[in-house]
Design a protein around this motif. Structure first.
Motif, PDB file in Angstrom:
ATOM      1  N   TRP A 452       0.894  -1.339   0.240  1.00  0.00           N
ATOM      2  CA  TRP A 452       0.185  -0.080   0.095  1.00  0.00           C
ATOM      3  C   TRP A 452       0.629   1.114  -0.067  1.00  0.00           C
ATOM      4  CZ3 TRP A 452      -5.558   0.273  -1.057  1.00  0.00           C
ATOM      5  CH2 TRP A 452      -6.236  -0.861  -0.705  1.00  0.00           C
ATOM      6  N   SER A 453       2.088   1.558   0.246  1.00  0.00           N
ATOM      7  CA  SER A 453       3.100   2.390   0.399  1.00  0.00           C
ATOM      8  C   SER A 453       3.309   2.809  -1.759  1.00  0.00           C
ATOM      9  CB  SER A 453       4.399   1.706   0.105  1.00  0.00           C
ATOM     10  OG  SER A 453       4.729   0.925  -0.339  1.00  0.00           O
ATOM     11  N   HIS A 454       2.625   1.944  -2.492  1.00  0.00           N
ATOM     12  CA  HIS A 454       2.242   1.884  -3.818  1.00  0.00           C
ATOM     13  C   HIS A 454       0.884   3.046  -3.994  1.00  0.00           C
ATOM     14  CE1 HIS A 454       6.907   0.615  -4.226  1.00  0.00           C
ATOM     15  NE2 HIS A 454       5.883  -0.378  -4.006  1.00  0.00           N
ATOM     16  N   ALA A 455       0.179   2.760  -3.415  1.00  0.00           N
ATOM     17  CA  ALA A 455      -0.997   3.538  -3.028  1.00  0.00           C
ATOM     18  C   ALA A 455      -1.122   5.247  -3.459  1.00  0.00           C
ATOM     19  CB  ALA A 455      -2.175   3.283  -2.127  1.00  0.00           C
ATOM     20  N   THR A 456      -0.887   5.385  -4.592  1.00  0.00           N
ATOM     21  CA  THR A 456      -0.736   6.648  -4.693  1.00  0.00           C
ATOM     22  C   THR A 456      -1.610   7.634  -4.330  1.00  0.00           C
ATOM     23  OG1 THR A 456       1.096   6.434  -6.357  1.00  0.00           O
ATOM     24  CG2 THR A 456      -0.016   8.864  -6.022  1.00  0.00           C
ATOM     25  N   GLN A 457      -3.189   7.206  -4.677  1.00  0.00           N
ATOM     26  CA  GLN A 457      -4.311   8.100  -4.617  1.00  0.00           C
ATOM     27  C   GLN A 457      -5.491   6.831  -4.050  1.00  0.00           C
ATOM     28  OE1 GLN A 457      -5.391  11.591  -4.862  1.00  0.00           O
ATOM     29  NE2 GLN A 457      -2.753  12.337  -5.140  1.00  0.00           N
ATOM     30  N   ILE A 458      -6.033   7.728  -3.308  1.00  0.00           N
ATOM     31  CA  ILE A 458      -7.514   6.994  -2.876  1.00  0.00           C
ATOM     32  C   ILE A 458      -8.789   7.538  -2.506  1.00  0.00           C
ATOM     33  CG2 ILE A 458      -6.098   4.801  -1.590  1.00  0.00           C
ATOM     34  CD1 ILE A 458      -6.719   6.213   1.182  1.00  0.00           C
ATOM     35  N   ALA A 459      -9.946   7.151  -2.760  1.00  0.00           N
ATOM     36  CA  ALA A 459     -10.953   7.352  -3.424  1.00  0.00           C
ATOM     37  C   ALA A 459     -12.214   6.600  -2.895  1.00  0.00           C
ATOM     38  CB  ALA A 459     -11.146   8.595  -4.143  1.00  0.00           C
ATOM     39  N   ALA A 460     -12.774   6.897  -1.828  1.00  0.00           N
ATOM     40  CA  ALA A 460     -14.456   5.754  -1.417  1.00  0.00           C
ATOM     41  C   ALA A 460     -15.194   6.418  -2.059  1.00  0.00           C
ATOM     42  CB  ALA A 460     -14.147   6.231   0.549  1.00  0.00           C
ATOM     43  N   GLY A 461     -16.038   5.419  -2.514  1.00  0.00           N
ATOM     44  CA  GLY A 461     -17.153   5.670  -2.357  1.00  0.00           C
ATOM     45  C   GLY A 461     -18.072   4.683  -3.063  1.00  0.00           C
ATOM     46  N   ARG A 462     -18.678   4.606  -3.815  1.00  0.00           N
ATOM     47  CA  ARG A 462     -20.518   3.770  -4.001  1.00  0.00           C
ATOM     48  C   ARG A 462     -20.729   3.515  -5.041  1.00  0.00           C
ATOM     49  NH1 ARG A 462     -24.762   5.598  -0.685  1.00  0.00           N
ATOM     50  NH2 ARG A 462     -26.602   6.823  -3.067  1.00  0.00           N
ATOM     51  N   PHE A 463     -19.295   2.328  -5.308  1.00  0.00           N
ATOM     52  CA  PHE A 463     -19.524   2.124  -6.538  1.00  0.00           C
ATOM     53  C   PHE A 463     -20.249   1.041  -7.255  1.00  0.00           C
ATOM     54  CE2 PHE A 463     -15.035   4.701  -6.116  1.00  0.00           C
ATOM     55  CZ  PHE A 463     -15.833   5.623  -7.088  1.00  0.00           C
ATOM     56  N   ASN A 464     -19.810   0.387  -6.191  1.00  0.00           N
ATOM     57  CA  ASN A 464     -21.345  -0.958  -6.052  1.00  0.00           C
ATOM     58  C   ASN A 464     -21.927  -1.315  -4.814  1.00  0.00           C
ATOM     59  OD1 ASN A 464     -20.924  -3.314  -7.780  1.00  0.00           O
ATOM     60  ND2 ASN A 464     -20.400  -4.506  -5.358  1.00  0.00           N
ATOM     61  N   ALA A 465     -21.435  -1.071  -3.705  1.00  0.00           N
ATOM     62  CA  ALA A 465     -22.265  -0.576  -2.634  1.00  0.00           C
ATOM     63  C   ALA A 465     -23.939   0.142  -2.811  1.00  0.00           C
ATOM     64  CB  ALA A 465     -21.136  -0.448  -1.815  1.00  0.00           C
ATOM     65  N   ALA A 466     -25.107  -0.953  -2.132  1.00  0.00           N
ATOM     66  CA  ALA A 466     -25.967  -0.623  -2.242  1.00  0.00           C
ATOM     67  C   ALA A 466     -26.278   0.533  -1.355  1.00  0.00           C
ATOM     68  CB  ALA A 466     -27.040  -1.600  -2.068  1.00  0.00           C
ATOM     69  N   THR A 467     -25.859   0.513  -0.329  1.00  0.00           N
ATOM     70  CA  THR A 467     -26.574   1.911   1.011  1.00  0.00           C
ATOM     71  C   THR A 467     -25.006   2.465   1.696  1.00  0.00           C
ATOM     72  OG1 THR A 467     -28.129  -0.261   1.501  1.00  0.00           O
ATOM     73  CG2 THR A 467     -26.997   1.494   3.101  1.00  0.00           C
ATOM     74  N   TYR A 468     -24.262   1.555   2.540  1.00  0.00           N
ATOM     75  CA  TYR A 468     -22.670   2.236   2.144  1.00  0.00           C
ATOM     76  C   TYR A 468     -22.043   3.034   1.885  1.00  0.00           C
ATOM     77  CZ  TYR A 468     -25.709   1.119   6.816  1.00  0.00           C
ATOM     78  OH  TYR A 468     -27.248   0.956   7.793  1.00  0.00           O
ATOM     79  N   VAL A 469     -21.043   3.806   1.840  1.00  0.00           N
ATOM     80  CA  VAL A 469     -19.982   3.999   1.552  1.00  0.00           C
ATOM     81  C   VAL A 469     -18.846   2.894   1.669  1.00  0.00           C
ATOM     82  CG1 VAL A 469     -18.105   5.610   0.690  1.00  0.00           C
ATOM     83  CG2 VAL A 469     -20.383   6.121   0.779  1.00  0.00           C
ATOM     84  N   THR A 470     -18.825   1.658   0.901  1.00  0.00           N
ATOM     85  CA  THR A 470     -17.890   0.721   1.249  1.00  0.00           C
ATOM     86  C   THR A 470     -16.789   0.688   0.287  1.00  0.00           C
ATOM     87  OG1 THR A 470     -19.798  -0.601   1.235  1.00  0.00           O
ATOM     88  CG2 THR A 470     -19.402   0.083   3.468  1.00  0.00           C
ATOM     89  N   ASP A 471     -16.635   1.472  -0.962  1.00  0.00           N
ATOM     90  CA  ASP A 471     -15.892   0.769  -1.874  1.00  0.00           C
ATOM     91  C   ASP A 471     -14.818   2.027  -1.804  1.00  0.00           C
ATOM     92  OD1 ASP A 471     -18.468  -1.093  -2.177  1.00  0.00           O
ATOM     93  OD2 ASP A 471     -18.792   0.366  -3.626  1.00  0.00           O
ATOM     94  N   LEU A 472     -13.119   1.379  -2.336  1.00  0.00           N
ATOM     95  CA  LEU A 472     -12.395   2.333  -2.450  1.00  0.00           C
ATOM     96  C   LEU A 472     -11.746   1.850  -3.385  1.00  0.00           C
ATOM     97  CD1 LEU A 472     -10.285   4.053  -0.841  1.00  0.00           C
ATOM     98  CD2 LEU A 472      -9.214   1.449  -0.109  1.00  0.00           C
ATOM     99  N   MET A 473     -11.566   3.119  -4.118  1.00  0.00           N
ATOM    100  CA  MET A 473     -10.473   3.309  -5.455  1.00  0.00           C
ATOM    101  C   MET A 473      -9.380   3.196  -5.398  1.00  0.00           C
ATOM    102  SD  MET A 473     -11.494   2.632  -9.020  1.00  0.00           S
ATOM    103  CE  MET A 473     -13.244   2.946  -9.326  1.00  0.00           C
ATOM    104  N   VAL A 474      -8.435   2.580  -6.307  1.00  0.00           N
ATOM    105  CA  VAL A 474      -6.821   3.333  -5.464  1.00  0.00           C
ATOM    106  C   VAL A 474      -6.456   3.229  -6.949  1.00  0.00           C
ATOM    107  CG1 VAL A 474      -4.902   2.114  -4.344  1.00  0.00           C
ATOM    108  CG2 VAL A 474      -6.886   1.520  -4.143  1.00  0.00           C
ATOM    109  N   ARG A 475      -5.516   4.518  -6.630  1.00  0.00           N
ATOM    110  CA  ARG A 475      -4.762   4.366  -8.145  1.00  0.00           C
ATOM    111  C   ARG A 475      -2.854   4.068  -7.735  1.00  0.00           C
ATOM    112  NH1 ARG A 475       0.026   7.660 -10.396  1.00  0.00           N
ATOM    113  NH2 ARG A 475      -1.166   9.833  -9.893  1.00  0.00           N
ATOM    114  N   TRP A 476      -2.491   3.126  -8.498  1.00  0.00           N
ATOM    115  CA  TRP A 476      -1.022   3.064  -7.697  1.00  0.00           C
ATOM    116  C   TRP A 476      -0.153   3.307  -8.791  1.00  0.00           C
ATOM    117  CZ3 TRP A 476      -2.021  -0.444  -3.806  1.00  0.00           C
ATOM    118  CH2 TRP A 476      -2.390  -1.151  -3.479  1.00  0.00           C
ATOM    119  N   SER A 477       1.188   3.544  -8.603  1.00  0.00           N
ATOM    120  CA  SER A 477       2.254   4.097  -8.890  1.00  0.00           C
ATOM    121  C   SER A 477       2.089   4.141 -10.304  1.00  0.00           C
ATOM    122  CB  SER A 477       3.202   4.135  -7.741  1.00  0.00           C
ATOM    123  OG  SER A 477       3.634   3.033  -7.869  1.00  0.00           O
TER     124      SER A 477
END
Length: 607
Positions: A452-477
Motif C-alpha cells: 500500500w506504500s504504492h497507493a498514490t491516490q485513494i478515493a472512497a465511494g459507492r461504486f458497487n455498494a447498495a447502502t453504505y460508502v464501502t468501496d475504495l478506488m485506488v490508483r497505484w504508482s
C-alpha cells in the motif's frame, strides 16, 4: 424616505397655487374610521376554538418536543449538538403576536408570527414574505398581539386588529416561497392593520423600530409562537437570547437555539429590548432559506433575511402606503461574497490532506483537515454550503505528520463516516466514527512496508455498494487502477482490476468520487497532470464508466492540490466539489454535474 404620491397613476397632479390664498385655521385631523364593521366580521369568525385549531404555516419545523427538556428523548431527528441553547416559554411581549388567516376556500386556518413596528400610521406589522402570501389570499385575517390560547378574539390582551394591506417586495414569488433560491433573501413583508376598539396597535402595544443593517453578527432576542404541543399546551411564546452569524451564499443571518417549531415564521429578531417603554430594534425575522430553517427542518437552526437596502425600501413604501404596483425594483443580484471557512490562503496552504464525509451523522458532509504540523480539525457542515465552528480532533503532533493520503467512507456501516489513512511507510489504518470517537490509534488494515506504500491516490465511494460508502478506488504508482468492494474493519474486501499498469493513468493526479450524474451509484472524477478534468459515469466492478469531459487541459487546474467531494448543500446529493489550490485558496463547486462544474463559491480566500 420616499414621499407619498400626489396623484394616482395616470392622473395629473393638481398644480400648486401661485396666488395668495386665504389661510384658514387648521382643522383637527379626521377621526379614525370606526373599526366596527370589519372587526365584527372577524370576531364572528375567529372563535377561541378556531384559533386553537389553526395549523402553523411552517408545521414541518421540528417535532414538538420540549426545548427545555434535558433528556435525550427531547432531541428531534436533526439532533441539536451538545451545548446548543434552548428557548424558554414566557408570557410574550406586548407587540409580538400571531397572524391568524384563512377561510373555507383555503381549506383551513393558518397562523404565523408578527411584530408591530413604528410607522407614520402607527399600524404596521412585520412578518415573513411567505406568511404574507397566505394573508393576501385569505378572506379572514387578523393580528393578535401577545396571543392567549383559549381566549376569544374579543378577550385577547390588546384585542385583535383586522388586516387591511399587504406589502411584499415585488420580486418575491407570490405563488410559493422562494425557499431554496437567492430570492429567499427577500422573505420579509409589512402588513397594515386597522384600529380596534382600543385604538391603533402602536398606541396599544408599543412598537419595535425597524432597523436596516449591513452586519450579520448581532446579539438578539428571538420571540415567536411555536406550535401547540404536549409540552406547550398553552401555546405560549418562546424567546432565546442568542448571537447571530452569517448563512453564507445568501444575504441572511443564522441563529441556533432549540424549540423553534412550526408557527415561528415571521418572528422578530430584537436588539436592546426595553420593557419599561416597550421599545427595541428589530433587525430580522424568521424567514429566508427553506422558510427560515435548514433542509432537515431542525427546530434549532433558524434564518433571517438581512435587513439591507431591499428591506429598507419596502419599509419606506409601506410607511408611505405605496403598494407594489406603483414601484419598480431592479433584478435581484445573488451574493457572491465569502468566505465561509476561518483564515486565509496563508493558513490553508498548510492543509496537507482533506476528507469530506458525514462524520457527525447529520445527513450532510463535514470537512476534516490534516495540517502539516499534525493537527487534525473538523469543520461541521451546516447543510447549506457553510460550516459551523472548528472542532479540534488532535492538537499539533509528530505522529500525524507522515500521512500520505486520506479518504472518508462509512466502512463500519454505522451512519457516521470513518477515516481511511495511508501512511508514508505503507501502513493503512481505519478510524471509525470519527465524529463520535475521535481519531485514536484506529484499526490496522495493512502493516508498515506493505504494497500500500504504492497507493498514490485513494478515493472512497459507492461504486458497487447498495447502502453504505464501502468501496475504495485506488490508483497505484504504476498506473494500475483497482476497485476494492465491501471494505470494512480489518479487511480490504474484494479487489477488481479496472486498469492494468499503464503510463496514461500514472498521470491521474487527483481522484474523488460523487453523485455527479444524480444516481445512487457514484461516479469517479479524475484531475489529470495536464489540468484536464474528466468524470467516469457508471464506474463499477465491471470497469470504468463512460468518460464525460468537464474541461480539457487547463493550466489553472494544474494548481489544484487537493480534491474532495461531499454533500454540503441541500439537494441531497454528494456532488459539491472542494478544491484546495496551491496558493491556499479553497473553492467549493456547488452542485457539480456529470460534465459541468457547479456554482463556484470561495470558502477560503487566497493568501
Amino acid at each position: 424616505m420616499t414621499p407619498p404620491p400626489t396623484a394616482k397613476p395616470g392622473q395629473t397632479p393638481v398644480p400648486e397655487a401661485t396666488t395668495p390664498q386665504l389661510v384658514r385655521p387648521a382643522a383637527p385631523p379626521p377621526a379614525s374610521p370606526s373599526p366596527a364593521p370589519a372587526l365584527a366580521a372577524e370576531l364572528d369568525y375567529w372563535t377561541s376554538e378556531r384559533m386553537a385549531q389553526a395549523v402553523p404555516l411552517d408545521a414541518e419545523r421540528g417535532t414538538g418536543t420540549d426545548p427545555a427538556a434535558s433528556a435525550p428523548a427531547a432531541r428531534d431527528a436533526a439532533g441539536a449538538p451538545a451545548g446548543t441553547p434552548k428557548g424558554v416559554y414566557f408570557e410574550g411581549l406586548p407587540m409580538v403576536g400571531t397572524f391568524f388567516y384563512g377561510d373555507q376556500k383555503m381549506g383551513g386556518d393558518t397562523y404565523c408570527t408578527g411584530s408591530v413596528v413604528r410607522s407614520k400610521g402607527r399600524n404596521l406589522v412585520l412578518t415573513a414574505g411567505h406568511c404574507a402570501n397566505g394573508l393576501a389570499r385569505s378572506t379572514y385575517r387578523i393580528f393578535v398581539p401577545q396571543y392567549r390560547h383559549g381566549k376569544s378574539a374579543a378577550a385577547q390582551p390588546a384585542g385583535v386588529f383586522p388586516v387591511t394591506e399587504i406589502y411584499r417586495d415585488p420580486r418575491y414569488p407570490r405563488s410559493s416561497p422562494a425557499t431554496k433560491s437567492y430570492l429567499s433573501d427577500l422573505d420579509f413583508a409589512f402588513v397594515s392593520v386597522s384600529a380596534n376598539e382600543k385604538g391603533l396597535p402602536e398606541n396599544v402595544t408599543g412598537a419595535l423600530t425597524f432597523t436596516a443593517t449591513s452586519a450579520y453578527e448581532h446579539n438578539v432576542t428571538v420571540v415567536g409562537y411555536p406550535s401547540r404541543s404536549s409540552v406547550n399546551s398553552k401555546h405560549q411564546a418562546i424567546k432565546c437570547d442568542v448571537p447571530t452569524t452569517r448563512l453564507y451564499g445568501f444575504r441572511q443571518l443564522k441563529m441556533e437555539c432549540g424549540g423553534y417549531y412550526g408557527g415561528v415564521s415571521g418572528s422578530p429578531w430584537i436588539k436592546g429590548y426595553n420593557a419599561a417603554d416597550r421599545s427595541g430594534q428589530v433587525v430580522g425575522n424568521i424567514g429566508g432559506y427553506n422558510g427560515g430553517g435548514n433542509d432537515a427542518e431542525a427546530h434549532w437552526i433558524s434564518y433571517s433575511p438581512l435587513f439591507g437596502k431591499d428591506a429598507q425600501d419596502l419599509y419606506n413604501d409601506a410607511n408611505n402606503g405605496i403598494g407594489p404596483d406603483n414601484v419598480h425594483r431592479p433584478d435581484y443580484q445573488a451574493p457572491t461574497d465569502g468566505p465561509v471557512l476561518p483564515g486565509s490562503g496563508e493558513t490553508w496552504k498548510h492543509a496537507k490532506q482533506i476528507a469530506s464525509g458525514d462524520f457527525s451523522g447529520t445527513g450532510h458532509s463535514d470537512l476534516l483537515v490534516i495540517w502539516t504540523d499534525g493537527e487534525v480539525t473538523l469543520y461541521p457542515g451546516d447543510g447549506n454550503g457553510g460550516f459551523r465552528p472548528e472542532r479540534q480532533l488532535l492538537a499539533p503532533n509528530g505522529g500525524w505528520k507522515p500521512v500520505a493520503t486520506v479518504t472518508a467512507g462509512d466502512f463500519t456501516g454505522t451512519g457516521e463516516f470513518d477515516l481511511m489513512v495511508r501512511w508514508d511507510d505503507g501502513r493503512m489504518t481505519l478510524h471509525g466514527d470519527v465524529g463520535s470517537n475521535g481519531l485514536g490509534a484506529g484499526i490496522e488494515m495493512a502493516p508498515s512496508g506493505s504494497i500500500w506504500s504504492h497507493a498514490t491516490q485513494i478515493a472512497a465511494g459507492r461504486f458497487n455498494a447498495a447502502t453504505y460508502v464501502t468501496d475504495l478506488m485506488v490508483r497505484w504508482s504504476d498506473g494500475e487502477l483497482s476497485l476494492f468492494t465491501n471494505v470494512s474493519a480489518g479487511t480490504m474486501g474484494q479487489e477488481y482490476k479496472l486498469k492494468d499498469p499503464n503510463s496514461t493513468w500514472e498521470d491521474a493526479t487527483l481522484l474523488t468520487a460523487g453523485q455527479y450524474s444524480g444516481n445512487q451509484k457514484w461516479d469517479l472524477m479524475v484531475r489529470w497532470s495536464s489540468g484536464a478534468l474528466n468524470n467516469y459515469v457508471g464506474t463499477t466492478t465491471g470497469g470504468l464508466g463512460s468518460e464525460q469531459p468537464i474541461h480539457g487541459p487547463n493550466k489553472t487546474w494544474t494548481h489544484s492540490v487537493i480534491m474532495a467531494t461531499g454533500q454540503y448543500t441541500g439537494d441531497g446529493l454528494t456532488n459539491d466539489l472542494i478544491i484546495r489550490w496551491s496558493d491556499g485558496e479553497t473553492t467549493m463547486y456547488k452542485d457539480t454535474r456529470m460534465n459541468d462544474l457547479g456554482t463556484e463559491i470561495m470558502i477560503a480566500p487566497p493568501a
